[in-house]
Design a protein around this motif. Sequence first.
Motif, mmCIF file in Angstrom:
data_model
loop_
_atom_site.group_PDB
_atom_site.id
_atom_site.type_symbol
_atom_site.label_atom_id
_atom_site.label_comp_id
_atom_site.label_asym_id
_atom_site.label_seq_id
_atom_site.Cartn_x
_atom_site.Cartn_y
_atom_site.Cartn_z
ATOM 1 N N VAL A 107 55.540 -7.723 -74.302
ATOM 2 C CA VAL A 107 56.388 -7.845 -74.220
ATOM 3 C C VAL A 107 57.345 -7.298 -73.172
ATOM 4 O O VAL A 107 57.059 -6.199 -72.795
ATOM 5 C CB VAL A 107 56.531 -6.647 -75.563
ATOM 6 C CG1 VAL A 107 58.098 -6.328 -76.258
ATOM 7 C CG2 VAL A 107 55.750 -7.270 -76.284
ATOM 8 N N TYR A 153 57.597 -11.839 -76.094
ATOM 9 C CA TYR A 153 58.689 -11.859 -76.627
ATOM 10 C C TYR A 153 59.130 -10.740 -76.013
ATOM 11 O O TYR A 153 59.355 -9.913 -74.437
ATOM 12 C CB TYR A 153 58.166 -10.298 -77.957
ATOM 13 C CG TYR A 153 56.834 -11.761 -78.507
ATOM 14 C CD1 TYR A 153 56.579 -11.772 -80.065
ATOM 15 C CD2 TYR A 153 55.458 -11.524 -77.695
ATOM 16 C CE1 TYR A 153 55.521 -12.158 -80.216
ATOM 17 C CE2 TYR A 153 53.940 -11.734 -78.505
ATOM 18 C CZ TYR A 153 54.728 -12.475 -79.731
ATOM 19 O OH TYR A 153 53.095 -13.277 -80.084
ATOM 20 N N ARG A 154 60.469 -11.035 -76.257
ATOM 21 C CA ARG A 154 62.501 -10.402 -75.520
ATOM 22 C C ARG A 154 62.644 -9.517 -76.386
ATOM 23 O O ARG A 154 62.990 -9.722 -76.985
ATOM 24 C CB ARG A 154 62.891 -11.343 -74.804
ATOM 25 C CG ARG A 154 62.190 -12.314 -73.922
ATOM 26 C CD ARG A 154 62.868 -13.105 -72.534
ATOM 27 N NE ARG A 154 62.180 -13.804 -72.129
ATOM 28 C CZ ARG A 154 61.425 -14.162 -71.639
ATOM 29 N NH1 ARG A 154 61.793 -12.755 -70.351
ATOM 30 N NH2 ARG A 154 60.992 -14.966 -70.437
ATOM 31 N N ILE A 155 62.925 -8.688 -75.951
ATOM 32 C CA ILE A 155 64.570 -7.449 -77.011
ATOM 33 C C ILE A 155 64.964 -7.074 -75.569
ATOM 34 O O ILE A 155 64.961 -6.649 -74.509
ATOM 35 C CB ILE A 155 63.453 -6.284 -76.833
ATOM 36 C CG1 ILE A 155 62.489 -6.153 -77.950
ATOM 37 C CG2 ILE A 155 63.762 -5.062 -76.900
ATOM 38 C CD1 ILE A 155 61.103 -4.929 -78.289
ATOM 39 N N ASP A 160 66.834 -4.803 -81.851
ATOM 40 C CA ASP A 160 65.518 -6.504 -81.731
ATOM 41 C C ASP A 160 64.193 -5.132 -81.768
ATOM 42 O O ASP A 160 63.380 -6.441 -82.083
ATOM 43 C CB ASP A 160 65.623 -6.917 -80.382
ATOM 44 C CG ASP A 160 66.963 -8.151 -79.756
ATOM 45 O OD1 ASP A 160 67.751 -8.220 -80.932
ATOM 46 O OD2 ASP A 160 67.475 -7.994 -78.673
ATOM 47 N N VAL A 164 61.540 -8.066 -82.739
ATOM 48 C CA VAL A 164 59.976 -8.466 -82.116
ATOM 49 C C VAL A 164 58.661 -7.322 -82.502
ATOM 50 O O VAL A 164 58.005 -8.065 -82.797
ATOM 51 C CB VAL A 164 60.534 -7.818 -80.943
ATOM 52 C CG1 VAL A 164 59.751 -8.056 -79.648
ATOM 53 C CG2 VAL A 164 61.810 -8.506 -80.447
ATOM 54 N N TYR A 167 57.111 -9.305 -85.630
ATOM 55 C CA TYR A 167 56.918 -10.633 -85.066
ATOM 56 C C TYR A 167 55.467 -10.493 -85.062
ATOM 57 O O TYR A 167 54.677 -11.590 -84.649
ATOM 58 C CB TYR A 167 57.882 -11.593 -84.519
ATOM 59 C CG TYR A 167 57.190 -12.917 -84.667
ATOM 60 C CD1 TYR A 167 57.603 -14.126 -85.271
ATOM 61 C CD2 TYR A 167 57.545 -13.192 -83.205
ATOM 62 C CE1 TYR A 167 57.690 -14.763 -85.218
ATOM 63 C CE2 TYR A 167 57.283 -14.525 -82.640
ATOM 64 C CZ TYR A 167 56.842 -15.528 -83.641
ATOM 65 O OH TYR A 167 56.702 -16.756 -83.453
#
Length: 182
Positions: A107, A153-155, A160, A164, A167
């Motif tokens: 992440v 996974y991008r925040i 977000d 995230v 998910y």
Amino acid sequence: MPPPEKCPFLLILVGLPGTGKSTFAKHFVEHIPAVVLESDALRKTLVTQPVYTDTEHTRVFTAVHTLMAKLLKQKVSLVLDATSLTAKDREPLYKIASGAGVRNFVVEIDLPPEIIKKHLNERIQQGTSRSDADWEIYLQLRPKFEPVSGKCYRIKSESDFQPVLEYLIKDVKNYISQEECR
């Protein structure tokens, strides 16, 4: 410590100070059992008065890597809460996970500077963080940040975080419930 699992995993949190890595880790382990290995806490355990030299950094991350390898080989799932700012910083993490035969999830948290400044100021006022990082440290580290080049996974905003997190939890649960993991 959670019991050994058939399909342990490594969750690597990547981001500058003040992005919310520790908060994300805390919320994640409320849903999926894992040991949170926090570099700031380990630094304070190993070094009475941290000064953040290269030698100290090497000592801390040698310990982090050793603990990771040991726990992953014991089939204990981990969440690594450390900046892991560069590809060079992340490479040993991937190798340790691969060597232990576990899957890694990454992440990347890269929030706008004004949000980070607010987080850092709140953290200092509350005095609850193990991190010594402040706005000046953030400014020193910002130019070193390299986005994750592989799948992650991008925040990018505070809004977000929850999607995230949900998910990721779904994906990790799917991974650990696979036929070969039962």
